[in-house]
Design an enzyme around this catalytic site. Structure first.
Site, PDB file in Angstrom:
ATOM      1  N   HIS A  91       0.868  -1.195   0.000  1.00  0.00           N
ATOM      2  CA  HIS A  91       0.000   0.000   0.000  1.00  0.00           C
ATOM      3  C   HIS A  91       0.898   1.236   0.000  1.00  0.00           C
ATOM      4  O   HIS A  91       1.997   1.203   0.545  1.00  0.00           O
ATOM      5  CB  HIS A  91      -0.895  -0.019   1.247  1.00  0.00           C
ATOM      6  CG  HIS A  91      -1.980   1.011   1.187  1.00  0.00           C
ATOM      7  ND1 HIS A  91      -1.757   2.337   1.473  1.00  0.00           N
ATOM      8  CD2 HIS A  91      -3.292   0.916   0.857  1.00  0.00           C
ATOM      9  CE1 HIS A  91      -2.880   3.011   1.315  1.00  0.00           C
ATOM     10  NE2 HIS A  91      -3.837   2.171   0.944  1.00  0.00           N
ATOM     11  N   GLU A 139      -3.942   2.635  -6.993  1.00  0.00           N
ATOM     12  CA  GLU A 139      -4.336   3.747  -6.116  1.00  0.00           C
ATOM     13  C   GLU A 139      -3.353   4.907  -6.251  1.00  0.00           C
ATOM     14  O   GLU A 139      -2.238   4.824  -5.737  1.00  0.00           O
ATOM     15  CB  GLU A 139      -4.313   3.309  -4.638  1.00  0.00           C
ATOM     16  CG  GLU A 139      -5.302   2.244  -4.267  1.00  0.00           C
ATOM     17  CD  GLU A 139      -5.602   2.263  -2.774  1.00  0.00           C
ATOM     18  OE1 GLU A 139      -6.787   2.246  -2.429  1.00  0.00           O
ATOM     19  OE2 GLU A 139      -4.654   2.328  -1.961  1.00  0.00           O
TER      20      GLU A 139
END
Ligand code: G3P
Length: 218
Positions: A91, A139
């Site tokens: 992430h 993302e």
């Protein structure tokens, strides 16, 4: 097959400590024929939440570690043992060097955890998809936590990521995330070829998270 709605609890005041399981219990009441809801609670709450909710639970991160002298680490094996079903990796708030990521993915697969690798750009999508994760989550970091969704700001990048991933690892499904906060955002993501979305702040920060999620899924 249902599209995936992956709720990343991060470490918000509304999602951590004793609030994690309470929130999970509220969200598990939201039923959907079209979407599968999965939650990724904070690491210290994982075991309690995995044991106490009907929802599938993923980890926000996994380290390169086994059961042994690995102070402060989270191993795939332990996650598996406490009932966690999958993991986010890389992430943008928890980046992992590629050479290490490669080994962690192997370890997660060995432990039968669903692997979701995040990527911040098309260059990174290209690189990490070679590890053949179950899901690749695009993302863009600059949109994370904001009010402009990735589906509004970068639809063409999502479409390109879908194309790229299908060439490199045809079985890998694409997710997208950052600023997702409406039904329209989710529908747009699916139209672009994504198989689901990641949602961070919008659900826990809502006045009534379960009601909000219900409305989001339609
Ligand atoms: O992992 C999901 C996340 O990074 C997106 O966060 O708050 O923009 O929905 P948010």
């Amino acid at each position: 097959m249902k599209s995936l709605i992956l709720l990343n609890f991060k470490t918000y005041p509304e999602t951590t400590g004793k609030k994690a399981l309470l929130l999970a219990k509220r969200l598990e009441k939201v039923r959907s024929k079209k979407y599968e809801i999965v939650i990724a609670p904070s690491l210290p709450t994982l075991e309690e939440v995995a044991a106490g909710t009907l929802l599938k639970v993923f980890s926000q991160h996994t380290d390169l570690a086994g059961l042994g002298p690995f102070t402060g680490k989270v191993s795939a094996q332990e996650l598996k043992e406490i009932g966690v079903k999958g993991t986010l990796l890389n992430h943008s708030e928890r980046k992992i060097p590629f050479s290490i990521l490669k080994k962690i993915v192997k370890d997660c697969k060995r432990n039968k955890l669903v692997v979701v690798i995040c990527a911040s750009s098309l260059t990174e999508v290209h690189k990490v998809t070679q590890l053949a994760p179950d899901y690749l989550a695009y993302e863009p970091p600059e949109l994370i936590g904001g009010n402009i969704s990735v589906t509004k700001a970068k639809p063409e990048v999502i479409a390109k990521a879908v194309k790229l991933v299908s060439k490199i690892s045809p079985k890998t499904k694409v997710l997208c995330g950052a600023g997702i906060q409406s039904r329209e955002d989710i529908i747009k993501a699916l139209q672009l070829g994504a198989k689901g979305v990641l949602i961070g702040h919008a659900v826990p920060k809502a006045k009534d998270p379960a009601k909000f999620l219900r409305e989001l899924l339609g």
